[in-house]
Design a protein around this motif. Structure first.
Motif, PDB file in Angstrom:
ATOM      1  N   VAL A   3      12.864   1.259   8.215  1.00 37.61           N
ATOM      2  CA  VAL A   3      13.747   2.418   8.141  1.00 37.61           C
ATOM      3  C   VAL A   3      12.851   3.637   7.972  1.00 37.61           C
ATOM      4  N   ASN A   4      12.754   4.436   9.026  1.00 38.81           N
ATOM      5  CA  ASN A   4      11.855   5.590   9.018  1.00 38.81           C
ATOM      6  C   ASN A   4      10.422   5.194   8.651  1.00 38.81           C
ATOM      7  N   GLY A   5      10.003   4.030   9.144  1.00 41.08           N
ATOM      8  CA  GLY A   5       8.661   3.557   8.874  1.00 41.08           C
ATOM      9  C   GLY A   5       8.477   2.895   7.519  1.00 41.08           C
ATOM     10  N   VAL A   6       9.558   2.720   6.768  1.00 43.56           N
ATOM     11  CA  VAL A   6       9.498   2.143   5.422  1.00 43.56           C
ATOM     12  C   VAL A   6      10.106   0.743   5.434  1.00 43.56           C
ATOM     13  N   PRO A   7       9.388  -0.277   4.936  1.00 32.35           N
ATOM     14  CA  PRO A   7       9.972  -1.625   4.873  1.00 32.35           C
ATOM     15  C   PRO A   7      11.102  -1.694   3.855  1.00 32.35           C
ATOM     16  N   VAL A   8      12.185  -2.351   4.223  1.00 33.98           N
ATOM     17  CA  VAL A   8      13.352  -2.482   3.339  1.00 33.98           C
ATOM     18  C   VAL A   8      13.759  -3.940   3.247  1.00 33.98           C
ATOM     19  N   VAL A   9      13.984  -4.408   2.024  1.00 35.23           N
ATOM     20  CA  VAL A   9      14.561  -5.731   1.779  1.00 35.23           C
ATOM     21  C   VAL A   9      15.969  -5.506   1.236  1.00 35.23           C
ATOM     22  N   LEU A  26      11.633  -7.763  -8.339  1.00 33.27           N
ATOM     23  CA  LEU A  26      10.830  -7.582  -7.129  1.00 33.27           C
ATOM     24  C   LEU A  26      10.333  -6.145  -6.999  1.00 33.27           C
ATOM     25  N   ALA A  27      11.200  -5.184  -7.269  1.00 35.62           N
ATOM     26  CA  ALA A  27      10.805  -3.783  -7.157  1.00 35.62           C
ATOM     27  C   ALA A  27       9.676  -3.462  -8.127  1.00 35.62           C
ATOM     28  N   ALA A  28       9.800  -3.959  -9.355  1.00 39.30           N
ATOM     29  CA  ALA A  28       8.763  -3.705 -10.355  1.00 39.30           C
ATOM     30  C   ALA A  28       7.463  -4.398  -9.977  1.00 39.30           C
ATOM     31  N   GLY A  29       7.559  -5.639  -9.495  1.00 36.35           N
ATOM     32  CA  GLY A  29       6.367  -6.396  -9.152  1.00 36.35           C
ATOM     33  C   GLY A  29       5.631  -5.855  -7.943  1.00 36.35           C
ATOM     34  N   LEU A  30       6.388  -5.379  -6.950  1.00 37.77           N
ATOM     35  CA  LEU A  30       5.782  -4.846  -5.732  1.00 37.77           C
ATOM     36  C   LEU A  30       5.399  -3.374  -5.851  1.00 37.77           C
ATOM     37  N   GLY A  31       5.955  -2.708  -6.859  1.00 38.00           N
ATOM     38  CA  GLY A  31       5.724  -1.278  -6.975  1.00 38.00           C
ATOM     39  C   GLY A  31       6.541  -0.478  -5.971  1.00 38.00           C
ATOM     40  N   TRP A  32       7.653  -1.062  -5.517  1.00 35.42           N
ATOM     41  CA  TRP A  32       8.524  -0.407  -4.544  1.00 35.42           C
ATOM     42  C   TRP A  32       9.657   0.328  -5.256  1.00 35.42           C
ATOM     43  N   ARG A 117      23.377   9.048   0.676  1.00 34.51           N
ATOM     44  CA  ARG A 117      22.523   9.002  -0.515  1.00 34.51           C
ATOM     45  C   ARG A 117      21.660   7.742  -0.515  1.00 34.51           C
ATOM     46  N   GLN A 118      22.267   6.620  -0.135  1.00 34.72           N
ATOM     47  CA  GLN A 118      21.549   5.347  -0.164  1.00 34.72           C
ATOM     48  C   GLN A 118      20.437   5.303   0.876  1.00 34.72           C
ATOM     49  N   ARG A 119      20.684   5.839   2.055  1.00 36.42           N
ATOM     50  CA  ARG A 119      19.658   5.875   3.092  1.00 36.42           C
ATOM     51  C   ARG A 119      18.444   6.680   2.633  1.00 36.42           C
ATOM     52  N   ASP A 120      18.665   7.689   1.814  1.00 33.66           N
ATOM     53  CA  ASP A 120      17.574   8.530   1.324  1.00 33.66           C
ATOM     54  C   ASP A 120      16.623   7.786   0.394  1.00 33.66           C
ATOM     55  N   PHE A 121      17.041   6.641  -0.121  1.00 39.34           N
ATOM     56  CA  PHE A 121      16.178   5.871  -1.021  1.00 39.34           C
ATOM     57  C   PHE A 121      15.036   5.179  -0.265  1.00 39.34           C
ATOM     58  N   ALA A 122      15.138   5.088   1.033  1.00 43.45           N
ATOM     59  CA  ALA A 122      14.099   4.416   1.829  1.00 43.45           C
ATOM     60  C   ALA A 122      12.886   5.332   1.961  1.00 43.45           C
ATOM     61  N   ARG A 123      11.988   5.217   1.006  1.00 45.56           N
ATOM     62  CA  ARG A 123      10.765   6.008   0.981  1.00 45.56           C
ATOM     63  C   ARG A 123       9.580   5.096   0.662  1.00 45.56           C
ATOM     64  N   PRO A 124       8.360   5.527   1.048  1.00 46.68           N
ATOM     65  CA  PRO A 124       7.180   4.696   0.789  1.00 46.68           C
ATOM     66  C   PRO A 124       7.021   4.400  -0.695  1.00 46.68           C
ATOM     67  N   PRO A 125       6.422   3.261  -1.036  1.00 52.25           N
ATOM     68  CA  PRO A 125       5.840   2.269  -0.116  1.00 52.25           C
ATOM     69  C   PRO A 125       6.837   1.261   0.436  1.00 52.25           C
ATOM     70  N   GLY A 126       8.033   1.187  -0.113  1.00 51.11           N
ATOM     71  CA  GLY A 126       9.041   0.248   0.353  1.00 51.11           C
ATOM     72  C   GLY A 126      10.256   0.299  -0.550  1.00 51.11           C
TER      73      GLY A 126
END
Length: 222
Positions: A3-9, A26-32, A117-126
């Motif tokens: 999504v805009n170059g950002v990986p999303v799970v 997962l978010a905490a462990g990956l730093g996403w 709003r939710q789409r805006d959350f897709a930012r680096p690193p993931g």
């Protein structure tokens, strides 16, 4: 696809399936970044209560959904949620707020406002996106989609244990009935009903530990 170059799970599923705990871990462990979409709807419910409007005013609810500022900090606190700069973690997790959010979630105007709003959350690193329509509506192009479920009895038991540990007095039978009502609303709403995406990996977590629920994401990252 990204999504805009950002990986999303995208991790979807009903109440008590374990998707929240898995997503935060997962978010905490990956730093996403983390998107707790349920907390967004709960934030709208909280803001509506504070500003004095209800379910009969969809335009006001949609406006609140558009202007509110919500952030999550899984690296600092797995459940932390901030509404307009205020730590509202405990307020959002009450059963009253959850019940109100479930009713707000069927309002098309609110869902449309929160989609942006939710789409805006897709930012680096993931992004790890937790919800009920992340893989079907909000992020249909997500690289990995997981649909997490469990038996109604197990989901009610988990929720009961969670609330009791937090010092919240609740009845297991009442909780089971509430979960059944939410399941029915989520599955039968006209807009974005709860269901697995066609390309989602479906996991029944009834007898699984969080470690085994992590497996699809861990293998995907290798």
């Amino acid at each position: 696809m990204t999504v805009n170059g950002v990986p999303v799970v995208a991790i979807d599923g009903p109440t008590g399936s374990g998707k929240g705990a898995i997503s935060r871990s997962l978010a905490a462990g990956l730093g996403w970044r983390l998107l707790d979409s349920g907390a967004l709807y709960r934030s709208v419910a909280l803001k509506a209560g504070r500003e004095g409007f209800g379910l009969n005013d969809p335009q006001a609810l949609a406006a609140a959904a558009s202007r509110m500022q919500v952030e999550f900090s899984p690296a600092l606190d797995p459940e932390a949620a901030y509404l307009d700069g205020e730590d509202v973690t405990a307020l959002l997790r009450t059963e009253e707020c959850g019940a109100m959010a479930s009713r707000i979630a069927v309002i098309p105007e609110v869902r449309k406002a929160l989609w942006v709003r939710q789409r805006d959350f897709a930012r680096p690193p993931g992004l790890i996106a937790d919800g009920r329509d992340m893989g079907t509506v909000v992020f249909p192009e997500a690289e990995l989609k997981v649909y997490l479920t469990a038996s109604p009895e197990e989901r009610a038991r988990r929720r009961y244990k969670q609330l009791i540990q937090k010092g919240i007095d609740v009845s297991l039978p009442d909780l089971s009935e509430d979960i059944a009502r939410r399941d029915e609303r989520d599955a039968n709403r006209v807009v974005a009903p709860l269901k697995p995406a066609e390309d989602a990996r479906v996991l029944d977590s009834t007898v699984l530990s969080p470690y085994y629920c992590h497996a699809p994401i861990r293998f995907w990252k290798v």
